[in-house]
Enzyme design. Structure first.
Site, PDB file in Angstrom:
ATOM      1  N   SER A 165      -7.997   4.847  -1.001  1.00  0.00           N
ATOM      2  CA  SER A 165      -7.044   3.829  -0.557  1.00  0.00           C
ATOM      3  C   SER A 165      -6.509   4.186   0.819  1.00  0.00           C
ATOM      4  O   SER A 165      -5.998   5.277   1.041  1.00  0.00           O
ATOM      5  CB  SER A 165      -5.880   3.718  -1.548  1.00  0.00           C
ATOM      6  OG  SER A 165      -6.326   3.228  -2.786  1.00  0.00           O
TER       7      SER A 165
ATOM      8  N   ARG B 235       3.956   8.201  -3.341  1.00  0.00           N
ATOM      9  CA  ARG B 235       2.915   8.798  -2.501  1.00  0.00           C
ATOM     10  C   ARG B 235       3.483   9.787  -1.478  1.00  0.00           C
ATOM     11  O   ARG B 235       3.033   9.870  -0.336  1.00  0.00           O
ATOM     12  CB  ARG B 235       2.099   7.702  -1.784  1.00  0.00           C
ATOM     13  CG  ARG B 235       1.385   6.756  -2.720  1.00  0.00           C
ATOM     14  CD  ARG B 235       0.352   7.481  -3.583  1.00  0.00           C
ATOM     15  NE  ARG B 235      -0.263   6.555  -4.528  1.00  0.00           N
ATOM     16  CZ  ARG B 235       0.146   6.388  -5.793  1.00  0.00           C
ATOM     17  NH1 ARG B 235       1.170   7.095  -6.248  1.00  0.00           N
ATOM     18  NH2 ARG B 235      -0.465   5.536  -6.600  1.00  0.00           N
TER      19      ARG B 235
ATOM     20  N   GLU C 262      -1.947   5.812   4.018  1.00  0.00           N
ATOM     21  CA  GLU C 262      -1.986   6.753   2.902  1.00  0.00           C
ATOM     22  C   GLU C 262      -2.979   7.865   3.214  1.00  0.00           C
ATOM     23  O   GLU C 262      -2.797   9.008   2.808  1.00  0.00           O
ATOM     24  CB  GLU C 262      -2.385   6.021   1.616  1.00  0.00           C
ATOM     25  CG  GLU C 262      -2.283   6.864   0.367  1.00  0.00           C
ATOM     26  CD  GLU C 262      -2.433   6.049  -0.898  1.00  0.00           C
ATOM     27  OE1 GLU C 262      -3.170   6.484  -1.796  1.00  0.00           O
ATOM     28  OE2 GLU C 262      -1.813   4.979  -1.006  1.00  0.00           O
TER      29      GLU C 262
END
Length: 308
Positions: free
Chosen positions: A226, A177, A296
């Site tokens: 998310s 990520r 995130e």
């Protein structure tokens, strides 16, 4: 005082894109919260974007937003220039053999569809990512067993000085990520590589991804996807659930009952409600498990004057 937008027009009179002072950003985010942009710029093309960046005072901050799916804009808004790519110049997709070139404003779901229509396998996972190609590059976006790093070939973008730059796979520095390409680069397009496949099988995989997402995630709510990255060897949602945070609320914001790694705007939430709830979740998880969850979702801008 001369407004920043007027200074920009004076410094770059040849700009062809749309330049708006005080533009609302709440309508551009999936959470539907946040303050205005001091200046919002939608460039006509790469050349137009380069013209702005080359002419802009280096002291003026530049922020890039995409589809707004993985984003909290704080209630005080975003100082400086906010760039939002769109239109044909940044929203086109072209297939050449086993490669697919996409502008960074292309939604990930559209990238997956274009690859399937060309019988290119390996990109079906993008069907489950509610963002754009630009965000996928910055976050090495992935889902359902696939990641951007696995199909990426090269990207190009404009740096803060207005220079066109190209990045190969090694220069992107992909990790979970994350990518380590310079933060000041605004990506404008990317090249991906698929592999020959059967269109029917690829489309079936995309349907499976869609069904799994609809069954497990609150996609019909005002959410940002998310919230936290999974810690090494674990699942963020499991830690959040074990910390007793499922359904936890703050103002108009709530931890989703359906999937507790999602925050939702139940109606009337502020950006401060959502971010504050996320920080409370992080605190409780840290206390119960010792794990420091990493955001995130991008959080940009400044708090409102009422918070400061």
């Amino acid at each position: 005082m001369t407004h920043l937008s007027d200074k920009i027009r004076a410094a770059a009179p040849s700009l062809r894109g749309r330049l708006v002072a005080g533009a609302s950003l709440a309508d551009l985010t999936w959470f539907r919260v946040g303050g205005p942009a001091e200046v919002l710029f939608t460039p006509a093309d790469e050349e137009d974007l380069a013209t702005l960046l080359a002419a802009l005072d280096p002291a003026v901050p530049v922020t890039v937003i995409g589809l707004g799916s993985n984003l909290i804009v704080r209630d005080g808004g975003i100082p400086g220039v906010t760039v939002r790519l769109g239109g044909k110049a940044f929203g086109s997709v072209a297939i050449d053999g086993e490669t697919i070139r996409a502008g960074t404003a292309v939604p990930d779901m559209r990238l997956a569809k274009a690859a399937a229509e060309a019988s290119l396998d390996g990109l079906a996972f993008y069907r489950g990512i509610p963002g754009s190609v630009g965000g996928a590059l910055r976050m090495n976006a992935g889902a359902h067993g696939g990641e951007t790093t696995g199909v990426f070939v090269e990207a190009r973008g404009i740096d803060r000085a207005g220079n066109l730059r190209t990045f190969d796979h090694g220069q992107m520095g992909f990790s979970y990520r994350h990518c380590s390409a310079p933060e000041d680069v605004i990506f404008t397009q990317a090249l991906f590589r698929g592999r020959p496949g059967e269109r029917a099988a690829i489309e079936a995989e995309m349907e499976r991804v869609t069904a799994a997402r609809e069954a497990a995630q609150p996609i019909r709510e005002r959410t940002g996807g998310s919230t936290f990255a999974n810690p090494e060897g674990g699942k963020a949602w499991q830690l959040i659930d074990a910390a007793g945070c499922r359904g936890l609320a703050r103002g108009g914001a709530q931890v989703s009952e359906m999937h507790c790694n999602f925050l939702i705007n139940r109606g009337g939430a502020t950006a401060a409600d959502i971010e504050g709830l996320g920080e409370e979740v992080r605190r409780r998880v840290r206390e119960t498990s010792g794990v420091e969850l990493r955001w995130e979702i991008r959080r940009i801008g400044v708090p409102s004057s009422a918070e400061s």
